[in-house]
Structure formats: structure tokens, C-alpha cells
Enzyme design. Sequence first.
Site, PDB file in Angstrom:
ATOM      1  N   ARG A  60       8.076   0.626   5.088  1.00 30.18           N
ATOM      2  CA  ARG A  60       8.073   1.869   5.860  1.00 30.18           C
ATOM      3  C   ARG A  60       9.472   2.135   6.405  1.00 30.18           C
ATOM      4  O   ARG A  60      10.308   1.233   6.489  1.00 30.18           O
ATOM      5  CB  ARG A  60       7.087   1.759   7.017  1.00 30.18           C
ATOM      6  CG  ARG A  60       5.655   1.434   6.602  1.00 30.18           C
ATOM      7  CD  ARG A  60       4.807   1.142   7.824  1.00 30.18           C
ATOM      8  NE  ARG A  60       3.413   0.869   7.483  1.00 30.18           N
ATOM      9  CZ  ARG A  60       2.929  -0.335   7.190  1.00 30.18           C
ATOM     10  NH1 ARG A  60       3.747  -1.393   7.161  1.00 30.18           N
ATOM     11  NH2 ARG A  60       1.655  -0.501   6.913  1.00 30.18           N
ATOM     12  N   HIS A  92       8.244   9.104   3.221  1.00 29.40           N
ATOM     13  CA  HIS A  92       7.111   8.183   3.160  1.00 29.40           C
ATOM     14  C   HIS A  92       6.443   8.198   1.786  1.00 29.40           C
ATOM     15  O   HIS A  92       5.772   7.226   1.404  1.00 29.40           O
ATOM     16  CB  HIS A  92       6.080   8.556   4.235  1.00 29.40           C
ATOM     17  CG  HIS A  92       5.034   7.511   4.447  1.00 29.40           C
ATOM     18  ND1 HIS A  92       5.299   6.307   5.093  1.00 29.40           N
ATOM     19  CD2 HIS A  92       3.725   7.452   4.093  1.00 29.40           C
ATOM     20  CE1 HIS A  92       4.202   5.570   5.138  1.00 29.40           C
ATOM     21  NE2 HIS A  92       3.228   6.240   4.526  1.00 29.40           N
ATOM     22  N   ARG A 107       6.995   5.246  -0.517  1.00 28.23           N
ATOM     23  CA  ARG A 107       6.091   4.098  -0.337  1.00 28.23           C
ATOM     24  C   ARG A 107       4.872   4.260  -1.237  1.00 28.23           C
ATOM     25  O   ARG A 107       4.429   3.304  -1.874  1.00 28.23           O
ATOM     26  CB  ARG A 107       5.695   4.000   1.134  1.00 28.23           C
ATOM     27  CG  ARG A 107       4.673   2.912   1.474  1.00 28.23           C
ATOM     28  CD  ARG A 107       4.551   2.791   2.996  1.00 28.23           C
ATOM     29  NE  ARG A 107       3.347   2.114   3.419  1.00 28.23           N
ATOM     30  CZ  ARG A 107       3.206   0.791   3.505  1.00 28.23           C
ATOM     31  NH1 ARG A 107       4.214   0.005   3.166  1.00 28.23           N
ATOM     32  NH2 ARG A 107       2.080   0.254   3.932  1.00 28.23           N
ATOM     33  N   HIS A 142      -0.938  -4.605   4.889  1.00 29.18           N
ATOM     34  CA  HIS A 142      -2.245  -4.180   5.372  1.00 29.18           C
ATOM     35  C   HIS A 142      -3.202  -5.364   5.436  1.00 29.18           C
ATOM     36  O   HIS A 142      -3.191  -6.233   4.573  1.00 29.18           O
ATOM     37  CB  HIS A 142      -2.840  -3.123   4.431  1.00 29.18           C
ATOM     38  CG  HIS A 142      -2.251  -1.772   4.612  1.00 29.18           C
ATOM     39  ND1 HIS A 142      -2.866  -0.621   4.163  1.00 29.18           N
ATOM     40  CD2 HIS A 142      -1.103  -1.351   5.200  1.00 29.18           C
ATOM     41  CE1 HIS A 142      -2.128   0.439   4.461  1.00 29.18           C
ATOM     42  NE2 HIS A 142      -1.048   0.014   5.071  1.00 29.18           N
ATOM     43  N   TYR A 177      -4.910   2.832  -4.447  1.00 32.25           N
ATOM     44  CA  TYR A 177      -3.874   2.811  -5.484  1.00 32.25           C
ATOM     45  C   TYR A 177      -4.403   2.253  -6.798  1.00 32.25           C
ATOM     46  O   TYR A 177      -4.039   2.722  -7.871  1.00 32.25           O
ATOM     47  CB  TYR A 177      -2.664   2.007  -5.003  1.00 32.25           C
ATOM     48  CG  TYR A 177      -1.929   2.711  -3.889  1.00 32.25           C
ATOM     49  CD1 TYR A 177      -1.194   3.864  -4.147  1.00 32.25           C
ATOM     50  CD2 TYR A 177      -2.003   2.251  -2.591  1.00 32.25           C
ATOM     51  CE1 TYR A 177      -0.543   4.540  -3.130  1.00 32.25           C
ATOM     52  CE2 TYR A 177      -1.358   2.920  -1.565  1.00 32.25           C
ATOM     53  CZ  TYR A 177      -0.625   4.063  -1.840  1.00 32.25           C
ATOM     54  OH  TYR A 177       0.003   4.735  -0.832  1.00 32.25           O
TER      55      TYR A 177
END
Length: 201
Positions: free
Chosen positions: A22, A129, A132, A155, A164
Site C-alpha cells: 500500500r 491503489h 496493488r 490480510h 483475485y
Amino acid sequence: MADAMAPRYRLLVLLAAFTTLRFGELAALRRKDIDLAGRLVVVRRAQAELQDGRLFDKAPKSAAGVRTVSFPGELVDAITLHLEHYAAAGQDGHVFVGPQGGQLRRSNFRDDWGKARKDAGVTAELHFHDLRHTGNTLASTAGASTRELMTRMGHSSSRAALIYQHMTSDRDRAIADRLGAMIRDGGEDPSDNRDKGSART
């Protein structure tokens, strides 16, 4: 986008895309967090901004945010160049700093991002962003498991990683459907209108 950026921010774009860090994590990186020999970036902290505009580095929101992420060997030269010319001095020096040596600030970087985006001819809808998201999709396409995606993303929940994987699964299905259309059309790519000799399976 990386090539259109000001040289001191080129690596910021590359790392965002190929490590999926990030903005706040990239802004908080120190020299000691990068292992060139091992091709690793260690995430120990993230930048935060107080209401009065002061910046400080703090621990990630969750234990999963503290992680080690590998980067492609193709980035070693770009990282080496950046550390030699643009990073702050010392092992505790920030990897990314402004032209005057101050900490990287999101509001200031936004202008550089907008200019590079325009110079590169990229849609205004592309946000930093989104790099990412690109990186996570590429990692999934490269075969990363749910757990591996979770680790790279920082995460503790599998929900985002599964998104994803679902995206790349849909893409794989689309490829299979296109192959099926080629079989039905006798080997011709239905999206290619050029005159080709017939190919049979």
C-alpha cells in the site's frame, strides 16, 4: 506509468505493482527493510497522517500486515539505482522522500501521479491503489495460492484473496471458451478477421 513518473518516484510505481504494498507501507519503508540479495521487502510499519498534517510511521493495523514480500529479480537494478540517488541516508533512512528530503506525502505525490498519468496517456480513472490490484491479479495468474496471496497482501482473511483468484479463474474460462470457438470454426481465431489458411485440430 513507471517510465512517465519523475525518476525519484519510478520505483514507487514498480514496487506497488510487483509487491502489492500500500502507499502508506511504501512511504514508511526504510533502507534496512530491503534485502537486495534475498530480493525481499520487509513491511514493519505504515505511514499515518494526523489531522494537523504531521506524518509518523506506525505498526500495521493487524499482525498480518507485518510481512516479508519477495520481488522479481528484474527490479534489483531499479532498486539499487534508487537507493544510490534518491533514498535518505543511513539504514533508518526512508526509501522514498520528497525533493527536499522530507517524508513522502500522499497529497504532494498526487500531483506527480496525475502528471505522469496524463503524460502516459492513461485514463484518469486509474488510481495509485489500482497498482496493488494489478499486482494481486498478476500474482494470482502466476499461480499464488489463497494463503500466499493473503501473505503478500497482508490480510488475515481469505476474502480478498479469493476475489483475485476468482478473477483469474474467470479469465481462464474465457480463454477456454475462445479455444472452443476456434475448434468450432475449424481452427480460426474468431476475433481475427485476417485471411488465413484453414487449420484443423
